[in-house]
Every structure is written in C-alpha cells, then in structure tokens.
Design a protein around this motif. Structure first.
Motif, PDB file in Angstrom:
ATOM      1  N   MET A  87      24.575 -25.723 -65.582  1.00 52.02           N
ATOM      2  CA  MET A  87      25.521 -26.330 -64.641  1.00 52.02           C
ATOM      3  C   MET A  87      24.816 -26.741 -63.347  1.00 52.02           C
ATOM      4  O   MET A  87      25.022 -27.853 -62.839  1.00 52.02           O
ATOM      5  N   LEU A  88      23.975 -25.847 -62.820  1.00 49.60           N
ATOM      6  CA  LEU A  88      23.273 -26.163 -61.571  1.00 49.60           C
ATOM      7  C   LEU A  88      22.298 -27.317 -61.765  1.00 49.60           C
ATOM      8  O   LEU A  88      22.119 -28.147 -60.861  1.00 49.60           O
ATOM      9  N   THR A  89      21.666 -27.381 -62.932  1.00 53.98           N
ATOM     10  CA  THR A  89      20.767 -28.504 -63.223  1.00 53.98           C
ATOM     11  C   THR A  89      21.541 -29.813 -63.234  1.00 53.98           C
ATOM     12  O   THR A  89      21.072 -30.837 -62.719  1.00 53.98           O
ATOM     13  N   HIS A  90      22.725 -29.789 -63.827  1.00 54.60           N
ATOM     14  CA  HIS A  90      23.573 -30.983 -63.840  1.00 54.60           C
ATOM     15  C   HIS A  90      23.948 -31.391 -62.418  1.00 54.60           C
ATOM     16  O   HIS A  90      23.879 -32.584 -62.063  1.00 54.60           O
ATOM     17  N   ALA A 274      21.034 -23.553 -53.500  1.00 53.19           N
ATOM     18  CA  ALA A 274      20.426 -24.268 -52.378  1.00 53.19           C
ATOM     19  C   ALA A 274      19.348 -25.227 -52.884  1.00 53.19           C
ATOM     20  O   ALA A 274      19.240 -26.365 -52.405  1.00 53.19           O
ATOM     21  N   PHE A 275      18.556 -24.770 -53.860  1.00 53.23           N
ATOM     22  CA  PHE A 275      17.529 -25.634 -54.435  1.00 53.23           C
ATOM     23  C   PHE A 275      18.179 -26.825 -55.140  1.00 53.23           C
ATOM     24  O   PHE A 275      17.702 -27.964 -55.020  1.00 53.23           O
ATOM     25  N   ALA A 276      19.264 -26.574 -55.882  1.00 48.63           N
ATOM     26  CA  ALA A 276      19.963 -27.652 -56.588  1.00 48.63           C
ATOM     27  C   ALA A 276      20.498 -28.690 -55.609  1.00 48.63           C
ATOM     28  O   ALA A 276      20.414 -29.903 -55.846  1.00 48.63           O
ATOM     29  N   LYS A 277      21.055 -28.213 -54.499  1.00 46.04           N
ATOM     30  CA  LYS A 277      21.581 -29.142 -53.489  1.00 46.04           C
ATOM     31  C   LYS A 277      20.455 -29.979 -52.887  1.00 46.04           C
ATOM     32  O   LYS A 277      20.622 -31.186 -52.672  1.00 46.04           O
ATOM     33  N   PHE A 278      19.312 -29.342 -52.638  1.00 46.36           N
ATOM     34  CA  PHE A 278      18.166 -30.059 -52.075  1.00 46.36           C
ATOM     35  C   PHE A 278      17.668 -31.135 -53.040  1.00 46.36           C
ATOM     36  O   PHE A 278      17.368 -32.260 -52.635  1.00 46.36           O
ATOM     37  N   MET A 279      17.605 -30.775 -54.342  1.00 51.33           N
ATOM     38  CA  MET A 279      17.067 -31.707 -55.332  1.00 51.33           C
ATOM     39  C   MET A 279      18.068 -32.798 -55.704  1.00 51.33           C
ATOM     40  O   MET A 279      17.677 -33.837 -56.250  1.00 51.33           O
ATOM     41  N   HIS A 280      19.336 -32.573 -55.432  1.00 48.10           N
ATOM     42  CA  HIS A 280      20.361 -33.563 -55.773  1.00 48.10           C
ATOM     43  C   HIS A 280      20.043 -34.919 -55.133  1.00 48.10           C
ATOM     44  O   HIS A 280      20.083 -35.958 -55.793  1.00 48.10           O
ATOM     45  N   GLY A 281      19.705 -34.893 -53.837  1.00 43.69           N
ATOM     46  CA  GLY A 281      19.385 -36.125 -53.152  1.00 43.69           C
ATOM     47  C   GLY A 281      18.087 -36.747 -53.642  1.00 43.69           C
ATOM     48  O   GLY A 281      17.995 -37.968 -53.807  1.00 43.69           O
ATOM     49  N   ARG A 282      17.082 -35.920 -53.879  1.00 49.87           N
ATOM     50  CA  ARG A 282      15.791 -36.437 -54.327  1.00 49.87           C
ATOM     51  C   ARG A 282      15.881 -37.066 -55.725  1.00 49.87           C
ATOM     52  O   ARG A 282      15.264 -38.095 -55.996  1.00 49.87           O
ATOM     53  N   ASN A 283      16.655 -36.423 -56.611  1.00 54.00           N
ATOM     54  CA  ASN A 283      16.779 -36.940 -57.976  1.00 54.00           C
ATOM     55  C   ASN A 283      17.683 -38.160 -58.058  1.00 54.00           C
ATOM     56  O   ASN A 283      17.665 -38.877 -59.065  1.00 54.00           O
ATOM     57  N   ALA A 284      18.470 -38.395 -57.016  1.00 55.92           N
ATOM     58  CA  ALA A 284      19.342 -39.555 -57.009  1.00 55.92           C
ATOM     59  C   ALA A 284      18.580 -40.827 -56.653  1.00 55.92           C
ATOM     60  O   ALA A 284      19.028 -41.937 -56.923  1.00 55.92           O
ATOM     61  N   ALA A 285      17.406 -40.647 -56.039  1.00 56.53           N
ATOM     62  CA  ALA A 285      16.634 -41.815 -55.576  1.00 56.53           C
ATOM     63  C   ALA A 285      16.025 -42.567 -56.767  1.00 56.53           C
ATOM     64  O   ALA A 285      15.718 -41.990 -57.789  1.00 56.53           O
TER      65      ALA A 285
END
Length: 285
Positions: A87-90, A274-285
């Motif tokens: 779920m967090l990965t998603h 917290a890591f998932a939230k941080f990576m959410h923006g980076r993976n959206a790019a």
C-alpha cells in the motif's frame, strides 16, 4: 488468562488473518514476475533476506542487547515484507507489482529463512543457555502452519471465487490491521515489566535497523541501476516487515524475544510513511 497466555493465543490468530488477507490479493502471476523481472526481484530479495538479518546481527552487537533481545532483533530483521508495504509503495508511486512479488516470495521463503536465522542467532548470542536446545524441525513445521497454510487458503479463495475475493480483500486487510494493532498493544502490555528496562536500547536499535535497511537498500538498488520506482518499492519493503510473524516465532522460544518486533511495529509506519510521502513527488516527475 495471563498476559503471556493471551499473547500466545492472539499471535497465531492475528498471523492467520494477516496471511489470509495477503493470499486474497495474490495470484500465480505475482510469483511469475520473478522470471519476467529477475533483476529487481533478485536485488530486492537479496536485501530483504540477507542485508536486513545481517543488520539485525550487527546492531544487536553494537547496542549491546541482552541475548533474548538480540535474538529477537535478528528475528525482526529476518521477517518477510508486510502487506502494508504494498500500500505504501502504491502511495509513493513506486513499483507496486515488484512490491507484491517481493512480499509473496519472501513470505514463502520465511518458512526456511526465519528458523535458520533463529538458530544462528540463538547459537551466537545465547551463550548463557538461552534456548540451547531449539527444536528446529518443530519450529519449521509451526512456521509452515502459520504462514503458508493461511496464504494458500487466501489464494485458493482468490482462484475459486475471484469476484468474492476482490470484494472482501479490502475489509480483510482492514481486519488484519486491527489485529496487528491489537497484538502490538497486547505484547507491549504483557512484556511491560521487561520492556521498561530495555526500551532505552531496544528503541534506538530497532529505529536504526529501520532507517539503515531502507536507506542502504535504496542506494543498493540505485547503484544496480534500478529506476526510482523500483528502488522505492525495495526500500519500503525493507522498512515494513511482517512483525507479527517475528513475534509469533519469537514467542515459541521466549516471550522476551517478541519485544523488538513489537517496538518496531509501533513506529515503522511513521518512518516508512514519511519516506513514501517524500518519494511520491520524486516518482511523479
């Protein structure tokens, strides 16, 4: 019923619910991905099955944990990925398919790897006679019973009644989360007399395991030239363990061995979240 007795009854039941809910979400295609995407799966499982238990060993030594807590620390590191990692990965926009595959395969491998590391850690740390005569065959059988049986049960329901499985999958996961929170609370309550004197060492030790496992596994994945989404999946899988399994196996030997996994379970969602939230923006790019 005493706290320890209640814990002993609740742990297997909780694990049955958790593993069944995982099975409801799995199909054989999730296991075939190991052939289709071998590099990502191999690196992810290498981190999960080798790096994490090794970190458990090293940190138990570094923080000077008493034997039973040290063995519990290694059990925690050896535990497979948890369903919440998917779920967090998603949510992090990571590679959810890779996450599901790692969770599925590491859960199967746990039948052998968790008892293996339990034996190695007991032999290494328990020089004063803690668990000197482990019945490893019996432990393997019990791990098989509490992991693969409910996993297969859930998968069988998914295969036979796919519409029903999809309908109950979310409620089953919610129920599994309720059981997880309940078992962590009960374990901490039952072992509070042991936890009070150990929290100063156990807390920082398991936090270090969580942060180092996520950080190192992410960097290893990137050095192996996996993309950001695959690396995110691997890091989160290392951050969110099936702590209920670690507690259930530890309880077969000593109630004190469940403490590291219980403490880990209190905060792993915050750090991995917290890591998932941080990576959410980076993976959206």
């Amino acid at each position: 019923m005493t706290g320890a007795g209640f814990t002993g009854a609740l742990l297997p039941l909780s694990l049955f619910v958790i593993m069944t809910s995982l099975g409801l979400a799995l199909t054989l295609a999730d296991f075939r991905r190991v052939v289709l995407f071998p590099k990502g799966v191999a690196i992810g499982l290498g981190n999960l099955l080798l790096l994490s238990p090794l970190l458990g060993f090293l940190l138990a030594k570094l923080f000077g944990l008493p034997p039973e807590l040290a063995v519990g620390m290694v059990l925690l590191g050896a535990a497979p990925g948890g369903t919440t990692a998917n779920m967090l990965t998603h949510l992090a926009r990571g590679d959810t398919a890779l996450s599901v595959t790692m969770t599925a395969i590491s859960s199967l491998a746990a039948v052998f790897t968790v008892p293996l590391f339990l034996g190695l850690a007991s032999a290494h740390f328990a020089a004063d006679g803690v668990a000197p005569n482990l019945d490893m065959v019996g432990i393997v059988k019990k791990v098989l019973l509490i992991t693969l049986v409910p996993l297969a049960f859930g998968m069988a329901i998914r295969a036979a009644l796919p519409a029903f499985a999809q309908r109950v999958e979310k409620p089953a996961k919610n129920l599994a989360m309720v059981f997880f929170v309940l078992v962590v609370a009960v374990v901490i309550w039952a072992e509070w007399h042991n936890l009070g004197g150990a929290i100063g060492k156990v807390g920082p030790a398991v936090l270090a395991l969580n942060v180092l496992a996520m950080g190192l596994s992410f960097q290893i994945a990137r050095l192996a030239r996996l993309d950001s989404k695959q690396s995110t999946a691997i890091a989160i899988e290392l951050g969110v363990h099936n702590t209920t399994l670690a507690m259930a196996v530890g309880a077969l030997v000593s109630p004190v061995m469940v403490i590291p996994a219980a403490v880990y379970g209190v905060f792993m969602f915050f750090t991995a979240g917290a890591f998932a939230k941080f990576m959410h923006g980076r993976n959206a790019a």
